[in-house]
Design a protein around this motif. Structure first.
Motif, PDB file in Angstrom:
ATOM      1  N   PHE A   8      -5.742   2.685 -13.805  1.00 52.70           N
ATOM      2  CA  PHE A   8      -4.335   3.052 -13.652  1.00 52.70           C
ATOM      3  C   PHE A   8      -4.161   4.530 -13.928  1.00 52.70           C
ATOM      4  O   PHE A   8      -4.736   5.071 -14.864  1.00 52.70           O
ATOM      5  CB  PHE A   8      -3.462   2.247 -14.631  1.00 52.70           C
ATOM      6  CG  PHE A   8      -2.047   2.712 -14.648  1.00 52.70           C
ATOM      7  CD1 PHE A   8      -1.154   2.288 -13.683  1.00 52.70           C
ATOM      8  CD2 PHE A   8      -1.612   3.608 -15.609  1.00 52.70           C
ATOM      9  CE1 PHE A   8       0.154   2.743 -13.692  1.00 52.70           C
ATOM     10  CE2 PHE A   8      -0.306   4.059 -15.625  1.00 52.70           C
ATOM     11  CZ  PHE A   8       0.579   3.627 -14.656  1.00 52.70           C
ATOM     12  N   SER A   9      -3.343   5.176 -13.106  1.00 51.32           N
ATOM     13  CA  SER A   9      -3.018   6.576 -13.333  1.00 51.32           C
ATOM     14  C   SER A   9      -1.735   6.933 -12.599  1.00 51.32           C
ATOM     15  O   SER A   9      -1.414   6.351 -11.574  1.00 51.32           O
ATOM     16  CB  SER A   9      -4.146   7.478 -12.823  1.00 51.32           C
ATOM     17  OG  SER A   9      -3.774   8.835 -12.956  1.00 51.32           O
TER      18      SER A   9
ATOM     19  N   PRO B  25      -2.498   9.767  -8.466  1.00 55.49           N
ATOM     20  CA  PRO B  25      -3.330   9.050  -7.488  1.00 55.49           C
ATOM     21  C   PRO B  25      -4.359   9.921  -6.767  1.00 55.49           C
ATOM     22  O   PRO B  25      -5.470   9.465  -6.525  1.00 55.49           O
ATOM     23  CB  PRO B  25      -2.328   8.458  -6.500  1.00 55.49           C
ATOM     24  CG  PRO B  25      -1.066   9.204  -6.709  1.00 55.49           C
ATOM     25  CD  PRO B  25      -1.085   9.719  -8.120  1.00 55.49           C
ATOM     26  N   LYS B  26      -4.028  11.155  -6.432  1.00 49.50           N
ATOM     27  CA  LYS B  26      -4.981  11.990  -5.688  1.00 49.50           C
ATOM     28  C   LYS B  26      -6.233  12.275  -6.501  1.00 49.50           C
ATOM     29  O   LYS B  26      -7.346  12.031  -6.030  1.00 49.50           O
ATOM     30  CB  LYS B  26      -4.292  13.281  -5.209  1.00 49.50           C
ATOM     31  CG  LYS B  26      -5.227  14.271  -4.544  1.00 49.50           C
ATOM     32  CD  LYS B  26      -5.896  13.688  -3.300  1.00 49.50           C
ATOM     33  CE  LYS B  26      -6.763  14.722  -2.621  1.00 49.50           C
ATOM     34  NZ  LYS B  26      -8.151  14.344  -2.484  1.00 49.50           N
TER      35      LYS B  26
ATOM     36  N   LEU C  19      -7.387  10.624  -8.931  1.00 46.02           N
ATOM     37  CA  LEU C  19      -8.050   9.347  -9.186  1.00 46.02           C
ATOM     38  C   LEU C  19      -8.894   8.923  -7.991  1.00 46.02           C
ATOM     39  O   LEU C  19      -9.985   8.381  -8.152  1.00 46.02           O
ATOM     40  CB  LEU C  19      -7.018   8.272  -9.511  1.00 46.02           C
ATOM     41  CG  LEU C  19      -7.575   6.935  -9.955  1.00 46.02           C
ATOM     42  CD1 LEU C  19      -8.365   7.091 -11.254  1.00 46.02           C
ATOM     43  CD2 LEU C  19      -6.458   5.950 -10.144  1.00 46.02           C
ATOM     44  N   ALA C  20      -8.416   9.196  -6.789  1.00 48.50           N
ATOM     45  CA  ALA C  20      -9.165   8.833  -5.576  1.00 48.50           C
ATOM     46  C   ALA C  20     -10.514   9.537  -5.533  1.00 48.50           C
ATOM     47  O   ALA C  20     -11.481   9.015  -4.958  1.00 48.50           O
ATOM     48  CB  ALA C  20      -8.349   9.168  -4.335  1.00 48.50           C
TER      49      ALA C  20
ATOM     50  N   LYS D 299     -16.096   2.027  -3.382  1.00 52.37           N
ATOM     51  CA  LYS D 299     -14.724   2.234  -2.922  1.00 52.37           C
ATOM     52  C   LYS D 299     -13.700   1.723  -3.926  1.00 52.37           C
ATOM     53  O   LYS D 299     -13.949   0.792  -4.672  1.00 52.37           O
ATOM     54  CB  LYS D 299     -14.518   1.536  -1.577  1.00 52.37           C
ATOM     55  CG  LYS D 299     -15.386   2.094  -0.485  1.00 52.37           C
ATOM     56  CD  LYS D 299     -15.167   1.354   0.801  1.00 52.37           C
ATOM     57  CE  LYS D 299     -16.089   1.925   1.873  1.00 52.37           C
ATOM     58  NZ  LYS D 299     -15.904   1.246   3.140  1.00 52.37           N
ATOM     59  N   GLY D 300     -12.559   2.333  -3.875  1.00 57.00           N
ATOM     60  CA  GLY D 300     -11.426   1.886  -4.672  1.00 57.00           C
ATOM     61  C   GLY D 300     -10.295   1.474  -3.747  1.00 57.00           C
ATOM     62  O   GLY D 300     -10.274   1.834  -2.572  1.00 57.00           O
ATOM     63  N   ARG D 301      -9.378   0.704  -4.270  1.00 58.78           N
ATOM     64  CA  ARG D 301      -8.174   0.310  -3.529  1.00 58.78           C
ATOM     65  C   ARG D 301      -6.977   0.821  -4.294  1.00 58.78           C
ATOM     66  O   ARG D 301      -6.928   0.763  -5.516  1.00 58.78           O
ATOM     67  CB  ARG D 301      -8.090  -1.198  -3.384  1.00 58.78           C
ATOM     68  CG  ARG D 301      -9.132  -1.751  -2.469  1.00 58.78           C
ATOM     69  CD  ARG D 301      -8.826  -3.201  -2.150  1.00 58.78           C
ATOM     70  NE  ARG D 301      -9.809  -3.693  -1.220  1.00 58.78           N
ATOM     71  CZ  ARG D 301     -10.448  -4.831  -1.359  1.00 58.78           C
ATOM     72  NH1 ARG D 301     -10.188  -5.609  -2.392  1.00 58.78           N
ATOM     73  NH2 ARG D 301     -11.319  -5.217  -0.468  1.00 58.78           N
ATOM     74  N   PHE D 302      -6.001   1.281  -3.553  1.00 60.62           N
ATOM     75  CA  PHE D 302      -4.799   1.850  -4.153  1.00 60.62           C
ATOM     76  C   PHE D 302      -3.640   0.890  -3.972  1.00 60.62           C
ATOM     77  O   PHE D 302      -3.454   0.326  -2.898  1.00 60.62           O
ATOM     78  CB  PHE D 302      -4.474   3.186  -3.475  1.00 60.62           C
ATOM     79  CG  PHE D 302      -3.237   3.838  -4.011  1.00 60.62           C
ATOM     80  CD1 PHE D 302      -3.279   4.561  -5.197  1.00 60.62           C
ATOM     81  CD2 PHE D 302      -2.031   3.740  -3.345  1.00 60.62           C
ATOM     82  CE1 PHE D 302      -2.143   5.165  -5.708  1.00 60.62           C
ATOM     83  CE2 PHE D 302      -0.888   4.335  -3.848  1.00 60.62           C
ATOM     84  CZ  PHE D 302      -0.957   5.041  -5.025  1.00 60.62           C
ATOM     85  N   PHE D 303      -2.885   0.692  -5.027  1.00 58.27           N
ATOM     86  CA  PHE D 303      -1.622  -0.025  -4.916  1.00 58.27           C
ATOM     87  C   PHE D 303      -0.613   0.662  -5.816  1.00 58.27           C
ATOM     88  O   PHE D 303      -0.980   1.344  -6.770  1.00 58.27           O
ATOM     89  CB  PHE D 303      -1.758  -1.524  -5.237  1.00 58.27           C
ATOM     90  CG  PHE D 303      -2.138  -1.832  -6.652  1.00 58.27           C
ATOM     91  CD1 PHE D 303      -1.178  -2.084  -7.612  1.00 58.27           C
ATOM     92  CD2 PHE D 303      -3.475  -1.877  -7.032  1.00 58.27           C
ATOM     93  CE1 PHE D 303      -1.526  -2.372  -8.918  1.00 58.27           C
ATOM     94  CE2 PHE D 303      -3.832  -2.175  -8.338  1.00 58.27           C
ATOM     95  CZ  PHE D 303      -2.859  -2.422  -9.275  1.00 58.27           C
ATOM     96  N   ALA D 304       0.648   0.514  -5.494  1.00 59.30           N
ATOM     97  CA  ALA D 304       1.696   1.208  -6.239  1.00 59.30           C
ATOM     98  C   ALA D 304       2.825   0.244  -6.576  1.00 59.30           C
ATOM     99  O   ALA D 304       3.120  -0.675  -5.813  1.00 59.30           O
ATOM    100  CB  ALA D 304       2.240   2.364  -5.404  1.00 59.30           C
TER     101      ALA D 304
END
Length: 95
Positions: free
Chosen positions: A22-23, A26-27, A29-30, A38-43
């Motif tokens: 969590f952060s 987001p940029k 962190l990517a 790979k990571g997945r982003f959710f908001a």
């Protein structure tokens, strides 16, 4: 952001130790992730009206806040409606 840089340096994605990261940044962190890891982003977002109302009451009562301009006791003398109209909802709500 220093913690994100440290996580990247230590190879957090490659280690597979974390299922969720969590952060509010987001940029950066990517940049921890790679094509192989790979990571997945959710908001999650609060409704802007809910945020504006919450901000109004927080600023009205936040005597403990040390940052200048957060605590505004003068808001106790106004209404929520007037605050939203005059302040554009604390820049969170507009028509």
């Amino acid at each position: 952001e220093a913690g994100i840089a440290r996580a990247k340096q230590l190879g957090l994605a490659e280690s597979e130790w974390a299922d969720v990261v969590f952060s509010v940044f987001p940029k950066p962190l990517a940049d921890i992730f790679t094509p192989e890891h790979k990571g997945r982003f959710f908001a999650l977002f609060r409704h802007p009206v809910d945020r504006a109302v919450s901000l109004f009451y927080h600023r009205m009562n936040a005597e403990w806040e040390k940052k200048e301009g957060v605590y505004k006791p003068e808001l106790q003398e106004t209404t929520l409606e007037k605050y939203l109209k005059e302040n554009n909802g604390g820049f969170l709500v507009s028509n």
